[in-house]
Design a protein around this motif. Structure first.
Motif, mmCIF file in Angstrom:
data_model
loop_
_atom_site.group_PDB
_atom_site.id
_atom_site.type_symbol
_atom_site.label_atom_id
_atom_site.label_comp_id
_atom_site.label_asym_id
_atom_site.label_seq_id
_atom_site.Cartn_x
_atom_site.Cartn_y
_atom_site.Cartn_z
ATOM 1 N N CYS A 40 6.019 1.526 5.569
ATOM 2 C CA CYS A 40 6.027 2.213 6.860
ATOM 3 C C CYS A 40 4.791 3.083 7.136
ATOM 4 C CB CYS A 40 7.300 3.040 7.006
ATOM 5 S SG CYS A 40 7.398 4.454 5.837
ATOM 6 N N PRO A 41 4.074 3.498 6.084
ATOM 7 C CA PRO A 41 2.939 4.368 6.416
ATOM 8 C C PRO A 41 1.866 3.568 7.181
ATOM 9 C CG PRO A 41 3.605 4.605 4.098
ATOM 10 C CD PRO A 41 4.294 3.407 4.623
ATOM 11 N N THR A 42 1.044 4.276 7.799
ATOM 12 C CA THR A 42 -0.172 3.646 8.395
ATOM 13 C C THR A 42 -1.381 4.240 7.662
ATOM 14 O OG1 THR A 42 -0.253 5.338 10.115
ATOM 15 C CG2 THR A 42 0.930 3.269 10.636
ATOM 16 N N ASP A 43 -2.315 3.320 7.426
ATOM 17 C CA ASP A 43 -3.541 3.752 6.706
ATOM 18 C C ASP A 43 -4.591 2.716 7.079
ATOM 19 O OD1 ASP A 43 -5.596 4.261 4.861
ATOM 20 O OD2 ASP A 43 -4.132 5.153 3.463
ATOM 21 N N SER A 44 -5.553 3.117 7.930
ATOM 22 C CA SER A 44 -6.521 2.147 8.451
ATOM 23 C C SER A 44 -7.432 1.612 7.374
ATOM 24 C CB SER A 44 -7.386 2.797 9.567
ATOM 25 O OG SER A 44 -8.091 3.914 9.033
ATOM 26 N N CYS A 45 -7.350 2.262 6.254
ATOM 27 C CA CYS A 45 -8.297 1.866 5.201
ATOM 28 C C CYS A 45 -7.557 1.184 4.063
ATOM 29 C CB CYS A 45 -9.061 3.107 4.737
ATOM 30 S SG CYS A 45 -10.660 2.690 3.937
ATOM 31 N N ASP A 46 -6.308 1.000 4.271
ATOM 32 C CA ASP A 46 -5.584 0.331 3.164
ATOM 33 C C ASP A 46 -5.655 -1.154 3.369
ATOM 34 O OD1 ASP A 46 -3.585 1.065 0.831
ATOM 35 O OD2 ASP A 46 -2.717 -0.663 1.864
ATOM 36 N N ALA A 47 -5.974 -1.856 2.367
ATOM 37 C CA ALA A 47 -6.275 -3.263 2.517
ATOM 38 C C ALA A 47 -5.004 -4.076 2.790
ATOM 39 C CB ALA A 47 -6.959 -3.777 1.253
ATOM 40 N N ASP A 48 -3.923 -3.704 2.159
ATOM 41 C CA ASP A 48 -2.770 -4.615 2.257
ATOM 42 C C ASP A 48 -1.542 -3.948 2.876
ATOM 43 O OD1 ASP A 48 -2.144 -2.834 0.299
ATOM 44 O OD2 ASP A 48 -1.836 -4.294 -1.294
ATOM 45 N N ALA A 49 -1.751 -2.736 3.359
ATOM 46 C CA ALA A 49 -0.644 -1.983 3.972
ATOM 47 C C ALA A 49 0.567 -1.946 3.046
ATOM 48 C CB ALA A 49 -0.277 -2.555 5.342
ATOM 49 N N SER A 50 0.251 -1.820 1.827
ATOM 50 C CA SER A 50 1.328 -1.710 0.825
ATOM 51 C C SER A 50 0.976 -0.539 -0.046
ATOM 52 C CB SER A 50 1.456 -3.001 -0.003
ATOM 53 O OG SER A 50 2.473 -2.844 -0.948
ATOM 54 N N TYR A 51 1.985 0.334 -0.192
ATOM 55 C CA TYR A 51 1.680 1.620 -0.797
ATOM 56 C C TYR A 51 2.481 1.801 -2.085
ATOM 57 C CZ TYR A 51 -0.145 2.079 3.846
ATOM 58 O OH TYR A 51 -0.828 1.820 5.009
ATOM 59 N N THR A 52 1.901 2.683 -2.845
ATOM 60 C CA THR A 52 2.592 2.990 -4.117
ATOM 61 C C THR A 52 3.389 4.273 -3.906
ATOM 62 O OG1 THR A 52 0.838 1.928 -5.397
ATOM 63 C CG2 THR A 52 2.260 3.522 -6.545
ATOM 64 N N VAL A 53 4.677 4.116 -4.130
ATOM 65 C CA VAL A 53 5.577 5.248 -3.857
ATOM 66 C C VAL A 53 6.193 5.705 -5.161
ATOM 67 C CG1 VAL A 53 7.620 6.004 -2.620
ATOM 68 C CG2 VAL A 53 6.132 4.262 -1.610
ATOM 69 N N THR A 54 6.205 6.997 -5.337
ATOM 70 C CA THR A 54 6.927 7.569 -6.484
ATOM 71 C C THR A 54 7.994 8.528 -5.954
ATOM 72 O OG1 THR A 54 5.369 9.400 -6.686
ATOM 73 C CG2 THR A 54 4.926 7.412 -7.980
ATOM 74 N N SER A 55 9.093 8.644 -6.756
ATOM 75 C CA SER A 55 10.242 9.460 -6.324
ATOM 76 C C SER A 55 10.722 10.273 -7.518
ATOM 77 C CB SER A 55 11.395 8.541 -5.864
ATOM 78 O OG SER A 55 12.591 9.254 -5.805
ATOM 79 N N ASP A 56 11.061 11.525 -7.227
ATOM 80 C CA ASP A 56 11.622 12.319 -8.336
ATOM 81 C C ASP A 56 13.169 12.223 -8.377
ATOM 82 O OD1 ASP A 56 12.465 13.776 -6.175
ATOM 83 O OD2 ASP A 56 11.626 15.689 -6.849
ATOM 84 N N PHE A 57 13.750 11.116 -7.796
ATOM 85 C CA PHE A 57 15.214 10.939 -7.727
ATOM 86 C C PHE A 57 15.830 10.977 -9.106
ATOM 87 C CE2 PHE A 57 18.894 8.120 -8.084
ATOM 88 C CZ PHE A 57 19.772 8.731 -7.197
ATOM 89 N N ASP A 58 16.842 11.859 -9.195
ATOM 90 C CA ASP A 58 17.663 11.943 -10.422
ATOM 91 C C ASP A 58 19.035 12.433 -9.967
ATOM 92 O OD1 ASP A 58 18.998 12.450 -12.747
ATOM 93 O OD2 ASP A 58 17.321 13.518 -13.688
ATOM 94 N N PHE A 59 20.044 11.584 -10.075
ATOM 95 C CA PHE A 59 21.362 11.916 -9.517
ATOM 96 C C PHE A 59 21.975 13.132 -10.183
ATOM 97 C CE2 PHE A 59 25.909 11.275 -8.435
ATOM 98 C CZ PHE A 59 25.783 11.197 -7.045
#
Length: 600
Positions: A57-76
């Motif tokens: 979902c992000p937009t980044d005019s300089c990102d080549a593949d519009a695919s981002y690396t996401v990290t999450s601190d999720f811990d139930f």
């Protein structure tokens, strides 16, 4: 000319701008419905979805593949409970483009319980109909309500309830009970069931307390089969009264905890035309009763009235069948007794009274047997006969009667010729004659007397020669009474008189005093005559056959008749009278003739 000159220069286009998350609206705070044990999965899925969204979902005019690396601190484990199994968890995300530029965002997942408990499994809490219990209805309803509450505390399902234990409220109030019939009725109770988060489920249940139980007739022991004594023409009334009494009893004797007034509606199929005859005017009738309570619940019972005849015929009016004494008739006694017995049987067939006998005709048995005749005297005696008189139902009355064949009749002397007897008196044989006369009479009476009821008779005589009634000399009469007695001491008497009569003058047949002729003697003739007369008297006194004979003579010399003869002769007739002691006379005449037959 194609000559080339080269010059190198390097342009570096670098990306130092983090991805723009402005379009990542899907990654935001979210509230979802609690799912209990699945909450961790729900949160993981939510986190994964956020990561997936942030990867594109992000937009980044300089990102080549519009695919981002996401990290999450999720811990139930960071899940913060609120109520039930619900709560919140906040997760921080970093989104890196190809150049490692980072954008950061966070989102909070709220897992909340907004769902009321599910009562689908609470089938025990439903409209229910239970049997009415009268005074205990309030307790029954309270218990039912309490059971519903207890059930609703555990029966709901709620995936987000922590302890599966719910708070239940009830508007139960027995005053809300709506009566129907009897003590039955309905009460509707509304329940609210709250989970840990205060989510409410509502349900209601209606308790119907109905009376489907027929009245209990266990205490109606008075309404049962009954046997009463037959009363003939009154049987219909007896049965009607019995039925009415049963109805009256059944109106109050049942028990029914749900009947409001303890008064019941009773119907009966009584109809005396259904009376089934058995014997006589007795029989049975079965009556079916229905006993309805206020709710129309019906109990059934039946009772059979047996009108039976256990009473023997009443012989009070059978006065003709009693002890009887009739005159003995000897050889006919058996017939007399048989006829008497037959008459008794005929009387007993109709004389009894029995209100339950259909035809007023009775069966009579008799133990008559003339061999049971008990002799008393002569051919007389007694026989006792026992009679049983049975009505149509075989009830037996017994009576007995004794026939006495009594001999009250003296022997019949009509064939006897014992009469007064005249015999000539004798001087010395009179007693012998009387003794024999008496003995002959006794023998004759023993032979001539008849008595149909005697096998033997006895003749007695009051003869006593000393009772001779002297009339003259040894003569006279004696009256003797003979008593002829049979074996029963019945007597007939006859009297006879023996007359020792002397109606005959003295018998002079042996006397030789006859006419006589004597020689004349002159002056002596009277002497001759006197002597002759005296001799005659003496001879007659000696020869006369009789008792105490007295000889008299009418001799009188003056009666000498000289005219009949010559000289001094003559005739003198003399009559001699011989008189016995009883004055009976015999005369004899003799004539004396004095004649002269002598010469001078």
């Amino acid at each position: 000319c194609g000559n080339v000159t080269t010059l190198s220069a390097t342009l570096t286009i670098e990306d130092t701008t983090a991805p723009d998350l402005a379009l990542c609206s899907d990654v935001s705070d979210e509230t979802i419905e609690c799912d209990g044990a699945n909450n961790s999965t729900l949160a993981s899925d939510w986190n994964a979805a956020n990561i997936a969204a942030l990867q594109t979902c992000p937009t980044d005019s300089c990102d080549a593949d519009a695919s981002y690396t996401v990290t999450s601190d999720f811990d139930f484990n960071n899940f913060v409970s609120t109520c039930g199994l619900g709560g919140t968890i906040t997760v921080n995300y970093t989104v890196a483009d190809d150049c490692g530029n980072l954008a950061s965002t966070s989102a909070t997942l709220t897992i909340e319980d907004t769902t009321a408990p599910d009562l689908a499994l609470c089938s025990d809490v439903a409209d229910e109909t239970i049997e009415c219990d009268g005074a205990n209805n309030s307790t029954l309803a309270s218990d039912w309500n309490a059971a519903n509450i207890a059930a609703l505390q555990t029966c709901p399902t709620d995936s987000c309830d922590a302890d599966a234990n719910y708070t239940v409220t009830s508007d139960f109030e027995f005053n809300n009970f709506v009566s129907a019939c009897g003590l039955g009725g309905t009460i509707t109770v509304n329940y609210t069931v709250a989970d840990d988060c205060g989510n409410l489920a509502s349900t209601s249940a209606t308790l119907t307390i109905e009376d489907t139980t027929a009245p209990d007739l266990a205490l109606c022991s008075d309404v049962s089969d009954e046997t009463i004594e037959c009363d003939g023409a009154n049987n219909s009334t007896l049965a009607s009264d019995w039925n009415a009494a049963n109805i009256a009893a059944l109106q109050t004797c049942p028990t029914d905890s749900c009947d409001a007034d303890a008064s019941y509606t009773v119907t009966s199929d009584f109809d005396f035309n259904n009376f089934v005859s058995t014997c006589g005017l007795g029989g049975t009738i079965t009556v079916n009763y229905t006993v309805a309570d206020d709710c129309g619940n019906i109990a059934y019972t039946s009772a059979t009235l047996t009108i039976e005849d256990t009473t023997a015929p009443d012989l009070a009016l059978c006065s003709d069948v009693t002890d009887e004494t009739i005159e003995c008739d000897g050889a006919n006694n058996s017939t007399l007794a048989a006829d008497w017995n037959a008459a008794n049987i005929a009387a007993l067939q109709t004389c009894p009274t029995d209100s339950c006998d259909a035809d007023a005709n009775y069966t009579v048995t008799s133990d008559f047997d003339f061999n049971n005749f008990v002799n008393t005297c002569g051919l007389g005696g007694t026989i006792t006969i026992n009679y049983t008189v049975a009505d149509d139902c075989g009830n037996i009355a017994s009576t007995s009667a004794t026939l006495t064949l009594s001999d009250t009749t003296g022997p019949d002397l009509s064939a006897c010729s014992i009469t007064d007897t005249d015999v000539d008196c004798t001087a010395s044989d009179n007693q012998t004659i009387a003794d024999q006369w008496n003995a002959d009479n006794i023998a004759a009476l023993q032979a001539c007397a008849s008595d149909s009821c005697a096998t033997d008779i006895t003749v007695t005589s009051d003869y006593d020669y000393n009772n001779l009634n002297t009339v003259c000399g040894p003569c006279g009469n004696i009256t003797v009474t003979y008593t002829v007695t049979d074996q029963c001491n019945n007597s007939s008497t006859v009297s006879a008189t023996l007359n020792f009569g002397d109606a005959t003058g003295p018998d002079l047949s042996a006397c030789t005093v006859t006419d006589q002729t004597l020689q004349c003697d002159g002056d002596n003739n009277q002497t001759i005559a006197d002597t002759w007369n005296n001799d005659n008297i003496a001879a007659l006194q000696a020869c006369a056959n009789d008792i105490s004979v007295v000889i008299s003579s009418n001799y009188d010399y003056n009666n000498f008749d000289s005219s009949t003869v010559c000289g001094l002769g003559g005739t003198l007739p003399v009559t001699y009278t011989a008189t016995d002691a009883c004055g009976n006379v015999t005369t004899l005449s003799a004539t004396l003739t004095i004649e002269d037959t002598t010469a001078p």
